[in-house]
Design an enzyme around this catalytic site. Sequence first.
Site, PDB file in Angstrom:
ATOM      1  N   SER A 125       0.837  -1.202   0.000  1.00 51.10           N
ATOM      2  CA  SER A 125       0.000   0.000   0.000  1.00 51.10           C
ATOM      3  C   SER A 125       0.866   1.244   0.000  1.00 51.10           C
ATOM      4  O   SER A 125       1.975   1.247   0.557  1.00 51.10           O
ATOM      5  CB  SER A 125      -0.871  -0.019   1.261  1.00 51.10           C
ATOM      6  OG  SER A 125      -1.467   1.231   1.469  1.00 51.10           O
ATOM      7  N   TYR A 150      -2.245  -1.137  10.669  1.00 54.59           N
ATOM      8  CA  TYR A 150      -2.443  -1.631   9.299  1.00 54.59           C
ATOM      9  C   TYR A 150      -1.250  -1.242   8.420  1.00 54.59           C
ATOM     10  O   TYR A 150      -0.626  -2.094   7.779  1.00 54.59           O
ATOM     11  CB  TYR A 150      -3.738  -1.066   8.687  1.00 54.59           C
ATOM     12  CG  TYR A 150      -3.813  -1.305   7.199  1.00 54.59           C
ATOM     13  CD1 TYR A 150      -4.051  -2.577   6.697  1.00 54.59           C
ATOM     14  CD2 TYR A 150      -3.592  -0.266   6.285  1.00 54.59           C
ATOM     15  CE1 TYR A 150      -4.080  -2.809   5.329  1.00 54.59           C
ATOM     16  CE2 TYR A 150      -3.622  -0.490   4.920  1.00 54.59           C
ATOM     17  CZ  TYR A 150      -3.861  -1.760   4.448  1.00 54.59           C
ATOM     18  OH  TYR A 150      -3.875  -1.995   3.090  1.00 54.59           O
ATOM     19  N   LYS A 154       1.937  -3.624   6.670  1.00 51.96           N
ATOM     20  CA  LYS A 154       2.356  -3.687   5.258  1.00 51.96           C
ATOM     21  C   LYS A 154       3.842  -3.385   5.148  1.00 51.96           C
ATOM     22  O   LYS A 154       4.575  -4.023   4.389  1.00 51.96           O
ATOM     23  CB  LYS A 154       1.557  -2.674   4.422  1.00 51.96           C
ATOM     24  CG  LYS A 154       0.094  -3.017   4.275  1.00 51.96           C
ATOM     25  CD  LYS A 154      -0.096  -4.236   3.396  1.00 51.96           C
ATOM     26  CE  LYS A 154      -1.517  -4.732   3.386  1.00 51.96           C
ATOM     27  NZ  LYS A 154      -1.686  -6.011   2.706  1.00 51.96           N
TER      28      LYS A 154
HETATM   29  P1  NAD Z   1     -10.829  -7.388   0.888  1.00 50.23           P
HETATM   30  O1  NAD Z   1     -11.077  -7.412   2.346  1.00 50.23           O
HETATM   31  O2  NAD Z   1     -11.966  -7.157  -0.014  1.00 50.23           O
HETATM   32  O3  NAD Z   1     -10.106  -8.735   0.445  1.00 50.23           O
HETATM   33  C1  NAD Z   1      -9.255  -9.458   1.291  1.00 50.23           C
HETATM   34  C2  NAD Z   1      -9.677 -10.920   1.201  1.00 50.23           C
HETATM   35  O4  NAD Z   1      -8.813 -11.703   2.041  1.00 50.23           O
HETATM   36  C3  NAD Z   1     -11.101 -11.155   1.690  1.00 50.23           C
HETATM   37  O5  NAD Z   1     -11.773 -11.957   0.745  1.00 50.23           O
HETATM   38  C4  NAD Z   1     -10.928 -11.890   3.013  1.00 50.23           C
HETATM   39  O6  NAD Z   1     -11.988 -12.787   3.262  1.00 50.23           O
HETATM   40  C5  NAD Z   1      -9.600 -12.583   2.812  1.00 50.23           C
HETATM   41  N1  NAD Z   1      -8.828 -12.823   4.030  1.00 50.23           N
HETATM   42  C6  NAD Z   1      -8.586 -11.957   5.048  1.00 50.23           C
HETATM   43  N2  NAD Z   1      -7.790 -12.535   5.964  1.00 50.23           N
HETATM   44  C7  NAD Z   1      -7.531 -13.786   5.514  1.00 50.23           C
HETATM   45  C8  NAD Z   1      -6.770 -14.859   6.019  1.00 50.23           C
HETATM   46  N3  NAD Z   1      -6.116 -14.771   7.178  1.00 50.23           N
HETATM   47  N4  NAD Z   1      -6.715 -16.013   5.300  1.00 50.23           N
HETATM   48  C9  NAD Z   1      -7.378 -16.110   4.127  1.00 50.23           C
HETATM   49  N5  NAD Z   1      -8.114 -15.127   3.605  1.00 50.23           N
HETATM   50  C10 NAD Z   1      -8.181 -13.976   4.296  1.00 50.23           C
HETATM   51  O7  NAD Z   1      -9.681  -6.301   0.631  1.00 50.23           O
HETATM   52  P2  NAD Z   1      -9.148  -5.726  -0.739  1.00 50.23           P
HETATM   53  O8  NAD Z   1      -9.566  -4.318  -0.830  1.00 50.23           O
HETATM   54  O9  NAD Z   1      -9.464  -6.658  -1.842  1.00 50.23           O
HETATM   55  O10 NAD Z   1      -7.602  -5.740  -0.435  1.00 50.23           O
HETATM   56  C11 NAD Z   1      -6.766  -6.810  -0.852  1.00 50.23           C
HETATM   57  C12 NAD Z   1      -5.363  -6.546  -0.345  1.00 50.23           C
HETATM   58  O11 NAD Z   1      -4.897  -5.287  -0.850  1.00 50.23           O
HETATM   59  C13 NAD Z   1      -5.266  -6.448   1.171  1.00 50.23           C
HETATM   60  O12 NAD Z   1      -4.057  -7.044   1.575  1.00 50.23           O
HETATM   61  C14 NAD Z   1      -5.223  -4.955   1.424  1.00 50.23           C
HETATM   62  O13 NAD Z   1      -4.550  -4.644   2.618  1.00 50.23           O
HETATM   63  C15 NAD Z   1      -4.452  -4.465   0.208  1.00 50.23           C
HETATM   64  N6  NAD Z   1      -4.731  -3.046  -0.128  1.00 50.23           N
HETATM   65  C16 NAD Z   1      -6.030  -2.658  -0.352  1.00 50.23           C
HETATM   66  C17 NAD Z   1      -6.296  -1.329  -0.649  1.00 50.23           C
HETATM   67  C18 NAD Z   1      -7.699  -0.869  -0.917  1.00 50.23           C
HETATM   68  O14 NAD Z   1      -7.916   0.343  -1.042  1.00 50.23           O
HETATM   69  N7  NAD Z   1      -8.691  -1.744  -1.035  1.00 50.23           N
HETATM   70  C19 NAD Z   1      -5.253  -0.398  -0.710  1.00 50.23           C
HETATM   71  C20 NAD Z   1      -3.947  -0.825  -0.480  1.00 50.23           C
HETATM   72  C21 NAD Z   1      -3.702  -2.175  -0.192  1.00 50.23           C
HETATM   73  C1  UD1 Z   2      -7.667   5.000   3.414  1.00 50.33           C
HETATM   74  C2  UD1 Z   2      -6.604   4.611   4.388  1.00 50.33           C
HETATM   75  C3  UD1 Z   2      -5.434   4.032   3.624  1.00 50.33           C
HETATM   76  C4  UD1 Z   2      -5.909   2.865   2.753  1.00 50.33           C
HETATM   77  C5  UD1 Z   2      -7.027   3.385   1.837  1.00 50.33           C
HETATM   78  C6  UD1 Z   2      -7.608   2.332   0.952  1.00 50.33           C
HETATM   79  C7  UD1 Z   2      -6.936   6.193   6.259  1.00 50.33           C
HETATM   80  C8  UD1 Z   2      -6.356   7.324   7.021  1.00 50.33           C
HETATM   81  N1  UD1 Z   2      -6.226   5.768   5.186  1.00 50.33           N
HETATM   82  O1  UD1 Z   2      -7.071   5.935   2.548  1.00 50.33           O
HETATM   83  O2  UD1 Z   2      -4.422   3.593   4.513  1.00 50.33           O
HETATM   84  O3  UD1 Z   2      -4.848   2.361   1.993  1.00 50.33           O
HETATM   85  O4  UD1 Z   2      -8.068   3.917   2.642  1.00 50.33           O
HETATM   86  O5  UD1 Z   2      -8.283   1.365   1.704  1.00 50.33           O
HETATM   87  O6  UD1 Z   2      -7.986   5.681   6.592  1.00 50.33           O
HETATM   88  N2  UD1 Z   2     -13.642  10.904   2.726  1.00 50.33           N
HETATM   89  C9  UD1 Z   2     -14.713  11.738   3.024  1.00 50.33           C
HETATM   90  N3  UD1 Z   2     -15.860  11.175   3.468  1.00 50.33           N
HETATM   91  C10 UD1 Z   2     -16.005   9.817   3.662  1.00 50.33           C
HETATM   92  C11 UD1 Z   2     -14.912   8.980   3.357  1.00 50.33           C
HETATM   93  C12 UD1 Z   2     -13.742   9.565   2.912  1.00 50.33           C
HETATM   94  O7  UD1 Z   2     -14.623  12.954   2.873  1.00 50.33           O
HETATM   95  O8  UD1 Z   2     -17.073   9.375   4.101  1.00 50.33           O
HETATM   96  C13 UD1 Z   2     -12.407  11.504   2.223  1.00 50.33           C
HETATM   97  C14 UD1 Z   2     -11.218  11.253   3.119  1.00 50.33           C
HETATM   98  O9  UD1 Z   2     -11.069  12.283   4.047  1.00 50.33           O
HETATM   99  C15 UD1 Z   2     -10.085  11.216   2.097  1.00 50.33           C
HETATM  100  C16 UD1 Z   2     -10.734  10.743   0.797  1.00 50.33           C
HETATM  101  O10 UD1 Z   2     -12.125  10.894   0.983  1.00 50.33           O
HETATM  102  O11 UD1 Z   2      -9.631  12.493   1.885  1.00 50.33           O
HETATM  103  C17 UD1 Z   2     -10.428   9.294   0.502  1.00 50.33           C
HETATM  104  O12 UD1 Z   2     -10.745   8.534   1.643  1.00 50.33           O
HETATM  105  P1  UD1 Z   2     -10.623   6.948   1.664  1.00 50.33           P
HETATM  106  O13 UD1 Z   2     -11.398   6.384   0.541  1.00 50.33           O
HETATM  107  O14 UD1 Z   2     -10.951   6.479   3.044  1.00 50.33           O
HETATM  108  O15 UD1 Z   2      -9.091   6.689   1.328  1.00 50.33           O
HETATM  109  P2  UD1 Z   2      -7.773   7.214   2.079  1.00 50.33           P
HETATM  110  O16 UD1 Z   2      -8.103   8.025   3.268  1.00 50.33           O
HETATM  111  O17 UD1 Z   2      -6.892   7.803   1.064  1.00 50.33           O
END
Ligand code: NAD
Ligand code: UD1
Length: 351
Positions: A125, A150, A154
């Site tokens: 991330s 979190y 990472k």
């Molecule tokens: P998500 O929660 O939708 O998907 C994660 C999946 O992993 C889920 O299906 C969950 O059931 C499974 N899981 C969780 N713990 C587990 C375990 N111990 N064993 C087996 N399965 C398990 O999340 P996502 O948004 O798809 O994110 C996927 C990855 O990307 C995560 O590692 C997350 O930290 C990373 N990531 C996500 C974002 C984002 O904005 N969504 C941003 C940066 C990094």
């Molecule tokens: C958040 C996480 C980041 C993670 C990412 C994707 C925090 C501080 N950071 O990022 O670590 O990788 O999600 O899962 O939580 N916002 C509003 N109203 C809302 C929701 C969000 O105004 O109801 C704004 C937030 O202030 C931010 C932007 O929208 O400025 C994006 O928010 P969000 O989607 O939560 O992503 P990040 O904060 O960038």
Amino acid sequence: MSTVLVTGGLGYIGSHIVIELGLAGMDVVILDNLANSAIDVFYRLKSMARKDIEFYQGDVRDSKILNVVLSEQSVSSVIHCAGLKAVGESSLKPVEYYQNNVAGSLVLIDAMREAGIQNLVFSSSATVYGIDAPVPYVETLPTGGTSNPYGTSKWMVEQILKDAANAAPKLSIASLRYFNPIGAHPSGLIGEDPQGIPNNLLPYIAQVAVGKRAELSVFGDDYPTADGTCERDYLHVVDLARGHVKALDWVKNNTGAEAFNLGTGKATSVLEIIQAFEEASGVKIPYSIAPRRPGDLPAFWADATKAEKLLGWNAELGLEEMMADTWRWQSQNPNGYRSNAKEAQPDSSVA
Ligand code: NAD
Ligand code: UD1
């Protein structure tokens, strides 16, 4: 030996990766404990896939199930998405976050070593750059200085993977630093389905649009940005998924551990996102300005040059597609995977 194991493959990002791997001609096996996903995702993926997909319900921290998967399937590479991802929750449940994200990754790389698997793509991330990094974020910046368990989890896994690659010269690892993935598959069958009140901006907006939430709170309009609201680098989840296919190519042809930013290189404010969503959906999003959310940074975006040069990847889809696909997913599945799952039919033009 061409099967790819996707841990967390039924989650938001993992499910989109599974689709892209299939389109690239790869067989896929998914390991997911359903902690934040539903079995219906698997049925939908099966209905869309051109290639074979297998599913094992299990936990990545369980070496027994990993050994079963790796001995029953001809896995040559692993994409490790499984983990917990809610920033706020991670401060309340730090041990669970370190167990799932750090210990889970350790069990996985140990099982890979035993099975002789050398190729790994890890879901990292942009949060690893910490709270004081200058923008745009570039891979040569120091990492660390994260503000919550979190983000620290990472960062820790990236360090562990680097050490593991240093000690085992055949290992090849790409840590992909995602910026802000949004959007959904253009078929409308696969998308983000948060449990409870969404933490992230786009799922919240989408739920306001379908009437599940009354209005959006915009967290702060007094940031030092053009319109006063926070700016982020939003990228389409399908672009992000394609980045994994490129990264898989890279790990197959290289050794060592490298980190890559996956972002568009462009920053968009909260108010710009609201406007873009309204234009794509034709739905007005009521909002009010609320206090800043603790921990939010004013603005960050990617320098994605390294991914372009080494992976041959760049984001192709713009805000319009991100918003239109979010809206299609949310309007066709107002209750996520809990509604109309069995009746869902794939759109064969895109799957
Ligand atoms: P998500 O929660 O939708 O998907 C994660 C999946 O992993 C889920 O299906 C969950 O059931 C499974 N899981 C969780 N713990 C587990 C375990 N111990 N064993 C087996 N399965 C398990 O999340 P996502 O948004 O798809 O994110 C996927 C990855 O990307 C995560 O590692 C997350 O930290 C990373 N990531 C996500 C974002 C984002 O904005 N969504 C941003 C940066 C990094
Ligand atoms: C958040 C996480 C980041 C993670 C990412 C994707 C925090 C501080 N950071 O990022 O670590 O990788 O999600 O899962 O939580 N916002 C509003 N109203 C809302 C929701 C969000 O105004 O109801 C704004 C937030 O202030 C931010 C932007 O929208 O400025 C994006 O928010 P969000 O989607 O939560 O992503 P990040 O904060 O960038």
